[in-house]
Enzyme design. Sequence first.
Site, PDB file in Angstrom:
ATOM      1  N   TYR A   1      58.778  32.391  50.357  1.00  0.00           N
ATOM      2  CA  TYR A   1      58.313  33.781  50.465  1.00  0.00           C
ATOM      3  C   TYR A   1      56.867  33.892  49.966  1.00  0.00           C
ATOM      4  O   TYR A   1      56.026  34.566  50.556  1.00  0.00           O
ATOM      5  CB  TYR A   1      59.239  34.701  49.651  1.00  0.00           C
ATOM      6  CG  TYR A   1      58.650  36.062  49.363  1.00  0.00           C
ATOM      7  CD1 TYR A   1      58.485  37.006  50.374  1.00  0.00           C
ATOM      8  CD2 TYR A   1      58.226  36.397  48.074  1.00  0.00           C
ATOM      9  CE1 TYR A   1      57.909  38.246  50.101  1.00  0.00           C
ATOM     10  CE2 TYR A   1      57.656  37.630  47.798  1.00  0.00           C
ATOM     11  CZ  TYR A   1      57.494  38.546  48.813  1.00  0.00           C
ATOM     12  OH  TYR A   1      56.923  39.772  48.543  1.00  0.00           O
TER      13      TYR A   1
ATOM     14  N   SER B   1      51.753  45.791  42.565  1.00  0.00           N
ATOM     15  CA  SER B   1      52.259  46.190  43.884  1.00  0.00           C
ATOM     16  C   SER B   1      53.265  47.313  43.734  1.00  0.00           C
ATOM     17  O   SER B   1      54.056  47.328  42.785  1.00  0.00           O
ATOM     18  CB  SER B   1      52.935  44.986  44.549  1.00  0.00           C
ATOM     19  OG  SER B   1      53.697  45.411  45.649  1.00  0.00           O
TER      20      SER B   1
ATOM     21  N   TYR C   1      51.464  51.502  49.920  1.00  0.00           N
ATOM     22  CA  TYR C   1      51.477  51.605  51.390  1.00  0.00           C
ATOM     23  C   TYR C   1      51.752  53.062  51.732  1.00  0.00           C
ATOM     24  O   TYR C   1      52.286  53.800  50.904  1.00  0.00           O
ATOM     25  CB  TYR C   1      52.630  50.784  51.977  1.00  0.00           C
ATOM     26  CG  TYR C   1      52.612  49.317  51.666  1.00  0.00           C
ATOM     27  CD1 TYR C   1      51.798  48.454  52.390  1.00  0.00           C
ATOM     28  CD2 TYR C   1      53.428  48.777  50.681  1.00  0.00           C
ATOM     29  CE1 TYR C   1      51.800  47.084  52.131  1.00  0.00           C
ATOM     30  CE2 TYR C   1      53.434  47.411  50.409  1.00  0.00           C
ATOM     31  CZ  TYR C   1      52.619  46.576  51.140  1.00  0.00           C
ATOM     32  OH  TYR C   1      52.620  45.245  50.874  1.00  0.00           O
TER      33      TYR C   1
ATOM     34  N   THR D   1      46.948  49.740  51.064  1.00  0.00           N
ATOM     35  CA  THR D   1      47.068  48.638  52.016  1.00  0.00           C
ATOM     36  C   THR D   1      47.253  49.173  53.439  1.00  0.00           C
ATOM     37  O   THR D   1      48.167  49.957  53.699  1.00  0.00           O
ATOM     38  CB  THR D   1      48.245  47.735  51.615  1.00  0.00           C
ATOM     39  OG1 THR D   1      48.016  47.293  50.274  1.00  0.00           O
ATOM     40  CG2 THR D   1      48.371  46.541  52.540  1.00  0.00           C
TER      41      THR D   1
ATOM     42  N   LYS E   1      42.656  48.187  51.535  1.00  0.00           N
ATOM     43  CA  LYS E   1      42.924  46.740  51.505  1.00  0.00           C
ATOM     44  C   LYS E   1      43.515  46.323  52.845  1.00  0.00           C
ATOM     45  O   LYS E   1      44.544  46.861  53.269  1.00  0.00           O
ATOM     46  CB  LYS E   1      43.917  46.440  50.372  1.00  0.00           C
ATOM     47  CG  LYS E   1      44.375  44.995  50.315  1.00  0.00           C
ATOM     48  CD  LYS E   1      45.216  44.754  49.079  1.00  0.00           C
ATOM     49  CE  LYS E   1      45.692  43.314  48.998  1.00  0.00           C
ATOM     50  NZ  LYS E   1      46.695  42.965  49.997  1.00  0.00           N
TER      51      LYS E   1
ATOM     52  N   HIS F   1      45.861  39.910  54.547  1.00  0.00           N
ATOM     53  CA  HIS F   1      47.130  39.880  53.828  1.00  0.00           C
ATOM     54  C   HIS F   1      47.561  38.434  53.538  1.00  0.00           C
ATOM     55  O   HIS F   1      48.738  38.081  53.579  1.00  0.00           O
ATOM     56  CB  HIS F   1      48.217  40.595  54.647  1.00  0.00           C
ATOM     57  CG  HIS F   1      49.202  41.375  53.819  1.00  0.00           C
ATOM     58  ND1 HIS F   1      49.096  42.717  53.610  1.00  0.00           N
ATOM     59  CD2 HIS F   1      50.316  40.990  53.144  1.00  0.00           C
ATOM     60  CE1 HIS F   1      50.119  43.131  52.861  1.00  0.00           C
ATOM     61  NE2 HIS F   1      50.867  42.086  52.559  1.00  0.00           N
TER      62      HIS F   1
ATOM     63  N   ARG G   1      49.639  36.658  56.280  1.00  0.00           N
ATOM     64  CA  ARG G   1      51.068  36.980  56.374  1.00  0.00           C
ATOM     65  C   ARG G   1      51.361  38.038  57.419  1.00  0.00           C
ATOM     66  O   ARG G   1      52.502  38.394  57.641  1.00  0.00           O
ATOM     67  CB  ARG G   1      51.565  37.494  55.017  1.00  0.00           C
ATOM     68  CG  ARG G   1      51.483  36.472  53.925  1.00  0.00           C
ATOM     69  CD  ARG G   1      51.525  37.111  52.556  1.00  0.00           C
ATOM     70  NE  ARG G   1      52.846  37.548  52.140  1.00  0.00           N
ATOM     71  CZ  ARG G   1      53.781  36.746  51.660  1.00  0.00           C
ATOM     72  NH1 ARG G   1      53.551  35.472  51.561  1.00  0.00           N
ATOM     73  NH2 ARG G   1      54.944  37.222  51.281  1.00  0.00           N
TER      74      ARG G   1
HETATM   75  C1  LIG Z   1      54.188  36.721  47.879  1.00  0.00           C
HETATM   76  C2  LIG Z   1      53.181  37.727  48.329  1.00  0.00           C
HETATM   77  C3  LIG Z   1      53.477  39.082  48.232  1.00  0.00           C
HETATM   78  C4  LIG Z   1      52.511  40.025  48.614  1.00  0.00           C
HETATM   79  N1  LIG Z   1      52.785  41.353  48.446  1.00  0.00           N
HETATM   80  C5  LIG Z   1      51.819  42.262  48.694  1.00  0.00           C
HETATM   81  C6  LIG Z   1      52.038  43.643  48.415  1.00  0.00           C
HETATM   82  O1  LIG Z   1      53.088  44.034  47.912  1.00  0.00           O
HETATM   83  N2  LIG Z   1      51.032  44.510  48.720  1.00  0.00           N
HETATM   84  C7  LIG Z   1      49.842  44.097  49.263  1.00  0.00           C
HETATM   85  O2  LIG Z   1      48.961  44.920  49.520  1.00  0.00           O
HETATM   86  N3  LIG Z   1      49.605  42.795  49.518  1.00  0.00           N
HETATM   87  C8  LIG Z   1      50.559  41.871  49.232  1.00  0.00           C
HETATM   88  N4  LIG Z   1      50.299  40.547  49.460  1.00  0.00           N
HETATM   89  C9  LIG Z   1      48.964  40.127  49.904  1.00  0.00           C
HETATM   90  C10 LIG Z   1      48.076  39.848  48.687  1.00  0.00           C
HETATM   91  O3  LIG Z   1      47.803  41.032  47.993  1.00  0.00           O
HETATM   92  C11 LIG Z   1      46.747  39.201  49.074  1.00  0.00           C
HETATM   93  O4  LIG Z   1      46.145  39.953  50.088  1.00  0.00           O
HETATM   94  C12 LIG Z   1      46.898  37.763  49.547  1.00  0.00           C
HETATM   95  O5  LIG Z   1      47.901  37.106  48.807  1.00  0.00           O
HETATM   96  C13 LIG Z   1      45.576  37.021  49.373  1.00  0.00           C
HETATM   97  O6  LIG Z   1      45.637  35.735  49.864  1.00  0.00           O
HETATM   98  P1  LIG Z   1      45.897  34.432  48.957  1.00  0.00           P
HETATM   99  O7  LIG Z   1      47.363  34.439  48.631  1.00  0.00           O
HETATM  100  O8  LIG Z   1      45.517  33.328  49.869  1.00  0.00           O
HETATM  101  O9  LIG Z   1      45.040  34.530  47.724  1.00  0.00           O
HETATM  102  C14 LIG Z   1      51.260  39.608  49.120  1.00  0.00           C
HETATM  103  C15 LIG Z   1      50.985  38.237  49.237  1.00  0.00           C
HETATM  104  C16 LIG Z   1      51.919  37.307  48.834  1.00  0.00           C
HETATM  105  C17 LIG Z   1      51.577  35.844  48.906  1.00  0.00           C
END
Ligand SMILES: Cc1cc2nc3c(=O)[nH]c(=O)nc-3n(C[C@H](O)[C@H](O)[C@H](O)COP(=O)(O)O)c2cc1C
Length: 393
Positions: free
Chosen positions: A30, A112, A135, A161, A259, A283, A286
């Site tokens: 995850y 978050s 969000y 976001t 974001k 993101h 993702r």
């Molecule tokens: C496990 C995981 C959960 C995440 N959950 C959120 C979230 O709840 N809200 C959000 O805006 N971004 C979320 N993100 C995105 C991160 O805030 C961020 O944009 C991203 O991890 C940056 O890339 P990096 O992991 O390569 O540093 C998530 C990323 C990961 C890896």
Amino acid sequence: MSLFARAFAASCCDYRRLARRRLPQFLFDYIDGGANAEQTLAANSADFRQLQLRQRVLRDVSQCDTAGELIGQPASLPLALAPLGMAGLFARRGEARAASAAARCGVPFSLSSVGICSLTEVHAASAQPCWFQLYMLRDRNIVQDVLRNAWAQGCRTLLFTVDLAVAGIRRRDQRNGMHDPGWRGRCYKTWQLLQRPAWLMDVGLLGRPHHFANLSQCLANPADINGFKAWLDAQFDPSVTWADIRWLRQQWPGKLLLKGILEVDDALLALDCGADGMVLSNHGGRQLDGVSSSVAQLPSVVQALGGRLPVLLDGGVRSGVDVFKALALGAQGVLIGRPWAWALAAGGQPAVEQLLHGFKQELAVTMALCGVNRIEQIDRQMLRQTPLGPVSG
Ligand SMILES: Cc1cc2nc3c(=O)[nH]c(=O)nc-3n(C[C@H](O)[C@H](O)[C@H](O)COP(=O)(O)O)c2cc1C
């Protein structure tokens, strides 16, 4: 062995390896995984590696200082911890521990809205207000309630976001049975949990409760995690437009950062809507697989904004050298996501602190060897022309 490996971990890769040993497979994936074929995930860090620095010598770098500013807030280096959903499962009471590490290292922590720990718990642990991420939810009254609570708790920076109109397709989650609430999915996850008894005891049992504390007022039974997830999925609002951002701007008196901006057109619209800044982000690869890395987009977005809005960047930042490269391309600072998740899973709060010290030290050494003493001196001239084309323009 594992104790020594943790004590002497020196890079994100080390923490990632340790996290993989400690976490159940579905949780490691995850964190680690991206959307679809994970091309954008790979590009995020590969594109940083393409950027070459220019080594400069004999420039008196005896006063190197990494201190910078992020959206008006001083920081010991221009870096913040990105919001990560469910980080309270990566280690016991994970968000509180990571926020405490961030506070001790002098950088902002972002909570978050789908974190496990409440704002109250996070603030109590870190003794400083964090940034809060949200969000757009269908029920705007809930949005207003959540914002009011964040403000009352002392949060002054909101990360809103915008790149999750619908959830990306994460194949690893599918393969691990994450989307199957039925008996097969449960059996598979239980089997994976049984492979990690230390996590099961430390986090699974002793780290409870495991509900989304900042939204728990919305449901009668927040402990029902499946019910909660269904509610949340139904609340994500794909009909959001820029008009909603204008509405949001009126609701939130603090700093508003959008974001998930990646394109110049959207960056200009963000400016138009009264945002105070943005996080250039896909993101962490993702969401939409096949978009370019955030670092590849940075030069054009910075140029189009012409200094009218600060730009933070996330995605693929894995070292202090990457932080330097992002600053050289015009970012005011960076956010890191997976690196702090891996460190937290590998060794809790001390490991997150060690990770942040490592980033700071790497940034300081890079500054010295590129011939600068202060963050404001870092500019495009410190990068060689590359296939990403950063130094022209
Ligand atoms: C496990 C995981 C959960 C995440 N959950 C959120 C979230 O709840 N809200 C959000 O805006 N971004 C979320 N993100 C995105 C991160 O805030 C961020 O944009 C991203 O991890 C940056 O890339 P990096 O992991 O390569 O540093 C998530 C990323 C990961 C890896």
